[in-house]
Design an enzyme around this catalytic site. Structure first.
Site, PDB file in Angstrom:
ATOM      1  N   GLU A 119       9.207  35.130 -10.647  1.00  0.00           N
ATOM      2  CA  GLU A 119       9.976  35.494  -9.460  1.00  0.00           C
ATOM      3  C   GLU A 119       9.252  34.977  -8.230  1.00  0.00           C
ATOM      4  O   GLU A 119       8.127  34.465  -8.322  1.00  0.00           O
ATOM      5  CB  GLU A 119      10.180  37.010  -9.385  1.00  0.00           C
ATOM      6  CG  GLU A 119       8.905  37.804  -9.243  1.00  0.00           C
ATOM      7  CD  GLU A 119       9.128  39.311  -9.307  1.00  0.00           C
ATOM      8  OE1 GLU A 119      10.206  39.745  -9.730  1.00  0.00           O
ATOM      9  OE2 GLU A 119       8.205  40.050  -8.929  1.00  0.00           O
ATOM     10  N   HIS A 176       9.886  43.853  -6.010  1.00  0.00           N
ATOM     11  CA  HIS A 176       8.470  44.089  -6.192  1.00  0.00           C
ATOM     12  C   HIS A 176       7.686  43.830  -4.911  1.00  0.00           C
ATOM     13  O   HIS A 176       8.060  43.014  -4.091  1.00  0.00           O
ATOM     14  CB  HIS A 176       7.917  43.179  -7.280  1.00  0.00           C
ATOM     15  CG  HIS A 176       8.366  43.559  -8.653  1.00  0.00           C
ATOM     16  ND1 HIS A 176       8.654  42.632  -9.619  1.00  0.00           N
ATOM     17  CD2 HIS A 176       8.588  44.763  -9.224  1.00  0.00           C
ATOM     18  CE1 HIS A 176       9.017  43.237 -10.726  1.00  0.00           C
ATOM     19  NE2 HIS A 176       8.999  44.529 -10.516  1.00  0.00           N
TER      20      HIS A 176
END
Length: 289
Positions: free
Chosen positions: A209, A247
């Site tokens: 990511e 996150h």
């Protein structure tokens, strides 16, 4: 075979009597994991579903020969729990807890490394070797034994892609969630090295990511040090710079953090990158052919 955990893992659960600890202990037991002990200060001498509870990790390890720990301790105390497990020299400590202060994680990581202890996480789903052992929160029902290693920064993407692989008849050797925080104990490269050395793993899926340079490091390691094929997926292609996406580590800031840069690094290393999670299955089929 598998990496990190297997049928010989003797698991200790820190925070076993809490809400999350008790729930997931029962899930791990149901899966067949050898949960041999729990630790909750002040609850020593009790038991949870037949698992003895101890006041300290040291006493639990001495009594049960546990060789791995999973941490479900609340964030303000999780750093100390990791330190306690490392001091007992458990070879593997899996920190599921999210929101641990960065200073606590830095101290715990350094202390664990000094004691020869591998830390997985924090803020991760843990690991599962299908049919052998589950440590953490990955749903066992979506996994199946097989030849594909999976390593991911994202818990939910792990579930989606693993479920797709299993539905397509492609099993997994081990699925590892390394966590999405800026500071983690086990990296993509650590896992790729382990999968490269595992004779039961024939191909690897890397799920990345935005944020940081871990994926670029993984691509370079795969290019220079892996004989096994790898495929990748990178989440966050539409993420705007400077905005956190899920996150704490998933933020494009500075050089190297965008999804496009990571995709380019994988492709330059000869690693095909799926456009969507569902497209991973076809890439894996080709890698195994």
């Amino acid at each position: 075979m598998s990496v990190l955990i297997d049928g010989s893992t003797r698991l200790l659960v820190q925070g076993i009597t809490g809400r999350d600890g008790s729930f997931h202990t029962r899930q791990m037991l149901e899966y067949g994991t050898r949960v041999v002990a729990g630790v909750t200060p002040g609850k020593g001498g009790t038991a949870l579903d037949g698992v003895p509870v101890f006041d300290t990790v040291e006493r639990a390890v001495s009594a049960t020969e546990a060789n791995a720990s999973v941490v479900y301790v609340p964030a303000p105390f999780a750093g100390s729990a990791i330190l306690e497990a490392a001091e007992a020299r458990l070879p593997l400590v899996v920190a599921i807890t999210e929101g641990i202060p960065a200073n606590d994680v830095a101290l715990a990581f350094a202390f664990a490394a000094d004691h020869g202890v591998r830390l997985l996480g924090p803020n991760c789903p843990g690991a599962i070797s299908p049919g052998l052992c589950k440590v953490g929160i990955v749903p066992g029902r979506i996994c199946a034994p097989g030849p594909v290693g999976v390593v991911s920064r994202s818990g939910t993407l792990t579930y989606e892609i693993v479920n797709g692989l299993t539905a397509a008849g492609i099993g997994q050797s081990t699925c590892v969630g390394i966590g999405g925080d800026p500071l983690i104990g086990t990296s993509f490269v650590d896992c790729l090295r382990a999968f490269e050395e595992d004779p039961a793993t024939r191909a690897v899926v890397v799920i990345g990511e935005i944020g940081g340079r871990d994926e670029q490091d993984a691509a370079e390691f795969a290019r220079t040090s892996m004989s096994k094929p790898a495929v990748a997926f990178v989440a966050g292609r539409t993420a705007p710079p400077g905005r956190r996406m899920g996150h704490a580590g998933a933020i494009v800031a500075g050089a190297g953090g965008s999804a496009q840069e990571k995709v380019e690094a994988f492709e330059a290393a000869g690693i095909p990158v799926a456009e969507t999670p569902s497209a991973v299955v076809d890439l894996v089929r080709r890698a195994l052919a």
